[in-house]
Design a protein around this motif. Sequence first.
Motif, PDB file in Angstrom:
ATOM      1  N   THR A  33       0.822  -1.203   0.000  1.00 16.51           N
ATOM      2  CA  THR A  33       0.000   0.000   0.000  1.00 16.51           C
ATOM      3  C   THR A  33       0.856   1.252   0.000  1.00 16.51           C
ATOM      4  N   HIS A  34       0.400   2.249  -0.762  1.00 16.75           N
ATOM      5  CA  HIS A  34       1.026   3.578  -0.794  1.00 16.75           C
ATOM      6  C   HIS A  34       0.024   4.608  -0.311  1.00 16.75           C
ATOM      7  N   TYR A  35       0.411   5.330   0.742  1.00 16.05           N
ATOM      8  CA  TYR A  35      -0.371   6.459   1.234  1.00 16.05           C
ATOM      9  C   TYR A  35       0.362   7.736   0.837  1.00 16.05           C
ATOM     10  N   PRO A  36      -0.095   8.432  -0.201  1.00 23.80           N
ATOM     11  CA  PRO A  36       0.565   9.697  -0.555  1.00 23.80           C
ATOM     12  C   PRO A  36       0.275  10.762   0.499  1.00 23.80           C
ATOM     13  N   PRO A  37       1.102  11.794   0.587  1.00 27.76           N
ATOM     14  CA  PRO A  37       0.791  12.887   1.516  1.00 27.76           C
ATOM     15  C   PRO A  37      -0.569  13.476   1.181  1.00 27.76           C
ATOM     16  N   ALA A  38      -1.321  13.827   2.198  1.00 23.78           N
ATOM     17  CA  ALA A  38      -2.679  14.317   1.959  1.00 23.78           C
ATOM     18  C   ALA A  38      -3.108  15.240   3.089  1.00 23.78           C
ATOM     19  N   GLU A  39      -4.026  16.133   2.740  1.00 24.78           N
ATOM     20  CA  GLU A  39      -4.719  16.928   3.754  1.00 24.78           C
ATOM     21  C   GLU A  39      -6.128  16.345   3.846  1.00 24.78           C
ATOM     22  N   TYR A  40      -6.457  15.827   5.016  1.00 25.12           N
ATOM     23  CA  TYR A  40      -7.695  15.070   5.159  1.00 25.12           C
ATOM     24  C   TYR A  40      -8.826  15.963   5.643  1.00 25.12           C
ATOM     25  N   GLY A  41      -9.943  15.874   4.924  1.00 27.87           N
ATOM     26  CA  GLY A  41     -11.132  16.590   5.335  1.00 27.87           C
ATOM     27  C   GLY A  41     -12.025  15.708   6.184  1.00 27.87           C
ATOM     28  N   ALA A  42     -13.264  16.128   6.357  1.00 29.80           N
ATOM     29  CA  ALA A  42     -14.218  15.369   7.155  1.00 29.80           C
ATOM     30  C   ALA A  42     -14.452  13.989   6.539  1.00 29.80           C
ATOM     31  N   ASN A  43     -14.433  12.948   7.365  1.00 35.47           N
ATOM     32  CA  ASN A  43     -14.684  11.573   6.947  1.00 35.47           C
ATOM     33  C   ASN A  43     -13.714  11.102   5.870  1.00 35.47           C
ATOM     34  N   GLN A  44     -12.497  11.609   5.931  1.00 37.72           N
ATOM     35  CA  GLN A  44     -11.488  11.286   4.927  1.00 37.72           C
ATOM     36  C   GLN A  44     -10.243  10.770   5.648  1.00 37.72           C
ATOM     37  N   PHE A  45      -9.716   9.642   5.159  1.00 39.32           N
ATOM     38  CA  PHE A  45      -8.598   8.979   5.816  1.00 39.32           C
ATOM     39  C   PHE A  45      -7.705   8.327   4.768  1.00 39.32           C
ATOM     40  N   GLY A  46      -6.482   7.966   5.186  1.00 43.63           N
ATOM     41  CA  GLY A  46      -5.672   7.092   4.346  1.00 43.63           C
ATOM     42  C   GLY A  46      -6.389   5.770   4.171  1.00 43.63           C
ATOM     43  N   ILE A  47      -6.824   5.204   5.271  1.00 43.35           N
ATOM     44  CA  ILE A  47      -7.813   4.129   5.283  1.00 43.35           C
ATOM     45  C   ILE A  47      -8.701   4.375   6.492  1.00 43.35           C
ATOM     46  N   ALA A  48     -10.005   4.337   6.268  1.00 43.61           N
ATOM     47  CA  ALA A  48     -10.971   4.750   7.283  1.00 43.61           C
ATOM     48  C   ALA A  48     -11.000   3.763   8.449  1.00 43.61           C
ATOM     49  N   PRO A  49     -11.517   4.190   9.601  1.00 46.79           N
ATOM     50  CA  PRO A  49     -11.619   3.294  10.754  1.00 46.79           C
ATOM     51  C   PRO A  49     -12.331   1.993  10.399  1.00 46.79           C
ATOM     52  N   HIS A  50     -11.723   0.880  10.807  1.00 50.68           N
ATOM     53  CA  HIS A  50     -12.254  -0.429  10.447  1.00 50.68           C
ATOM     54  C   HIS A  50     -11.620  -1.493  11.325  1.00 50.68           C
ATOM     55  N   SER A  51     -12.173  -2.680  11.280  1.00 51.74           N
ATOM     56  CA  SER A  51     -11.539  -3.871  11.828  1.00 51.74           C
ATOM     57  C   SER A  51     -11.203  -4.788  10.661  1.00 51.74           C
ATOM     58  N   ASP A  52     -10.111  -5.523  10.756  1.00 52.62           N
ATOM     59  CA  ASP A  52      -9.679  -6.359   9.645  1.00 52.62           C
ATOM     60  C   ASP A  52     -10.579  -7.575   9.465  1.00 52.62           C
ATOM     61  N   SER A  53     -10.580  -8.114   8.260  1.00 52.75           N
ATOM     62  CA  SER A  53     -11.359  -9.304   7.960  1.00 52.75           C
ATOM     63  C   SER A  53     -10.658 -10.587   8.380  1.00 52.75           C
ATOM     64  N   SER A  54      -9.399 -10.519   8.726  1.00 49.10           N
ATOM     65  CA  SER A  54      -8.527 -11.678   8.842  1.00 49.10           C
ATOM     66  C   SER A  54      -8.720 -12.510  10.108  1.00 49.10           C
ATOM     67  N   PHE A  55      -8.011 -13.629  10.169  1.00 48.46           N
ATOM     68  CA  PHE A  55      -7.786 -14.350  11.423  1.00 48.46           C
ATOM     69  C   PHE A  55      -6.847 -13.492  12.268  1.00 48.46           C
ATOM     70  N   ILE A  56      -5.660 -13.211  11.736  1.00 43.47           N
ATOM     71  CA  ILE A  56      -4.766 -12.195  12.300  1.00 43.47           C
ATOM     72  C   ILE A  56      -4.142 -11.423  11.148  1.00 43.47           C
ATOM     73  N   THR A  57      -3.678 -10.228  11.448  1.00 42.07           N
ATOM     74  CA  THR A  57      -2.929  -9.416  10.496  1.00 42.07           C
ATOM     75  C   THR A  57      -1.525  -9.210  11.033  1.00 42.07           C
ATOM     76  N   LEU A  58      -0.527  -9.364  10.154  1.00 41.28           N
ATOM     77  CA  LEU A  58       0.873  -9.133  10.494  1.00 41.28           C
ATOM     78  C   LEU A  58       1.343  -7.909   9.723  1.00 41.28           C
ATOM     79  N   LEU A  59       1.771  -6.895  10.443  1.00 43.44           N
ATOM     80  CA  LEU A  59       2.167  -5.634   9.820  1.00 43.44           C
ATOM     81  C   LEU A  59       3.574  -5.264  10.241  1.00 43.44           C
ATOM     82  N   ALA A  60       4.498  -5.257   9.291  1.00 47.31           N
ATOM     83  CA  ALA A  60       5.856  -4.815   9.589  1.00 47.31           C
ATOM     84  C   ALA A  60       5.837  -3.350  10.010  1.00 47.31           C
ATOM     85  N   GLN A  61       6.634  -3.038  11.029  1.00 49.23           N
ATOM     86  CA  GLN A  61       6.656  -1.672  11.533  1.00 49.23           C
ATOM     87  C   GLN A  61       7.105  -0.691  10.458  1.00 49.23           C
TER      88      GLN A  61
END
Length: 320
Positions: free
Chosen positions: A180-208
């Motif tokens: 995933t690439h998150y470009p620099p952005a100015e976020y307005g109302a209800n706008q996010f790099g990725i909006a609040p959510h819970s993952d679909s997975s069993f577990i998620t592994l995310l490198a720091q």
Amino acid sequence: MAADTAAAPAIPIIDLGPYLAGEPGALEATAAQLRHVNETIGFMTIVNHGVPAALVEEAFAACARFHAQPLEAKLAVKANAQLQGYVPLRGSTTRHSKINPDNKPNENEAFFMKRDGEDAGAPDRWPADLPGFREVALRYYDAMDALAQRLLPLYAVALDMPPGHFGPFCDRPLSGLRFTHYPPAEYGANQFGIAPHSDSSFITLLAQNKVPGLQLRTTAGEWIDMPVIPDSFVVNTGEVLHRWSNGRFINTPHRAYNVSAGPRYAIPYFFHPNPDTLIEALPTCRVPGEAPRFEPMTVGDYMAWFRNQNYDHVRKQDAA
């Protein structure tokens, strides 16, 4: 998008070294730590996990290489209905989660990979002019799958099941790797790099990530920053494990953004059980006299629903 730092709890750090080394009692002790984490906050950082730091750096570099291509090259491998390939900037909208209403399209672009038999992803869903990209992605994919498989006995024991309980349900995992690439952005109302959510997975592994931008919501409803611990992975419970544990293990909401001056990359690995695995409450997680909280559903059916909710090209195809 500031965090609520006033009473932010510390994110637990679990050292996998003793467990992976097979030290006596380490399985039970580490599983007890994991149980507490997943019943209280749902996020943890793992260290001494056995994944080479150099491979993680290669994966981040491959992610950056892919997204540095011209848009036309990326669109040549645009995602199919199974979510294999490229999803353009604002090509997804978080709809499966009710945490934040009226989300605008997510300010990110991503390349999705899945392993299918001896290959990962559809044959025509690899970039044509990035030598070595596929090889790095597959090596990282395999390392993430191996780590997830090593964690399964911990999760089983943490849920009062035999250590080998989850293994037969996860030997053909319907997992996915996302660059995933998150470009620099100015976020307005209800706008996010990725909006609040819970993952679909069993577990998620995310490198720091060296560029901060991940926040999670505590059970008190506060948003806190995920601290950056070098050479570690963030691990969180997804919806599949939340359902399997009858809600005992919490699937903590989180969100991401990029307010830095440069690009931010993320390489999450979403570990799912086999597609035909029926997710129904474990016997150790049922409450006597009460019906399970969730209706049984196969992993494949759940993931089809998830894709249809969030990815615009899938919604359009299903509506056609």
